[in-house]
Write an enzyme that holds these catalytic residues in place. Sequence first.
Site, short mmCIF file in Angstrom:
data_model
loop_
_atom_site.label_atom_id
_atom_site.label_comp_id
_atom_site.label_asym_id
_atom_site.label_seq_id
_atom_site.Cartn_x
_atom_site.Cartn_y
_atom_site.Cartn_z
N ASP A 1 0.86 -1.17 0.00
CA ASP A 1 0.00 0.00 0.00
C ASP A 1 0.91 1.24 0.00
O ASP A 1 1.87 1.29 0.77
CB ASP A 1 -0.89 -0.02 1.25
CG ASP A 1 -2.04 0.97 1.15
OD1 ASP A 1 -1.77 2.17 0.92
OD2 ASP A 1 -3.19 0.56 1.30
N ILE A 2 0.59 2.19 -0.86
CA ILE A 2 1.48 3.37 -0.91
C ILE A 2 1.16 4.37 0.21
O ILE A 2 1.92 5.29 0.44
CB ILE A 2 1.45 4.07 -2.29
CG1 ILE A 2 0.02 4.38 -2.72
CG2 ILE A 2 2.15 3.23 -3.35
CD1 ILE A 2 -0.05 5.33 -3.91
N HIS B 1 -10.39 -6.88 -2.49
CA HIS B 1 -8.99 -7.11 -2.09
C HIS B 1 -8.90 -7.34 -0.59
O HIS B 1 -9.80 -6.94 0.16
CB HIS B 1 -8.10 -5.93 -2.50
CG HIS B 1 -8.54 -4.61 -1.92
ND1 HIS B 1 -9.61 -3.90 -2.42
CD2 HIS B 1 -8.04 -3.88 -0.90
CE1 HIS B 1 -9.74 -2.78 -1.72
NE2 HIS B 1 -8.82 -2.74 -0.79
#
Length: 163
Positions: free
Chosen positions: A30-31, A93
Site C-alpha cells: 500500500d502506498i 482485495h
Amino acid sequence: MEECIFCKIVKNEIKSFKFYEDENCIAILDIMPRSKGMSLVIPKKHIENIDEEEELSKKIFESSLKIIKTIKKVLNPFEVVVSNYPSQIKHFHLRIYPFYEKEIPLIESQPKKVEERELEETLNLLKTCVETTKSVEEKKEEVKEIERSKEEIYWIKRSISLG
Ligand SMILES: [Zn+2]
C-alpha cells in the site's frame, strides 16, 4: 464503466509495488500504509465481493497465507491482521496489516461494551449459519452422488443395449 485502478495495476498499466504474483492474484505494498509493510492482495479478475466466486476467494486466501508468512519472516511484526475492510475501490482485495510491538491496533485497544444477552444472540446466529453452511455442503455432495448414479445407470443401459 470507468476503468478500475486495480485492474490497471494488474495489467501493469499503472506502476505498483508488486512483490507477489501467481495465476490468481498479485500482492502490492500500500502506498499509504497504516503500518510498515501494509499490503494488498488483489485478485487478477475483477470481482467485488468476498463471496462472489467462492473458489477464487479460497485461492486468494491461500495466496495470502504465503504472503503473510513472507511478511512475518521479512518484517518480524508482532502480529499480522487481515481484513477486507470496505474501500472506495470496488475491486475486491484483502488488506494485510503487520503490527509491531508498540503499535497495537486501535480497535484492539478499545473493546466495545456488550451485554451478555447480545453476545448470546450473536452466538446463536453464528451457530445457525455454520450449520446451514454445512448442510449446503452436504446437499451439494448429495447432488453429486445422484449425478454419479445417473451416469452409472446411463452406462449400464448403454452396455445392455450394445450387448
Ligand atoms: Zn478491477
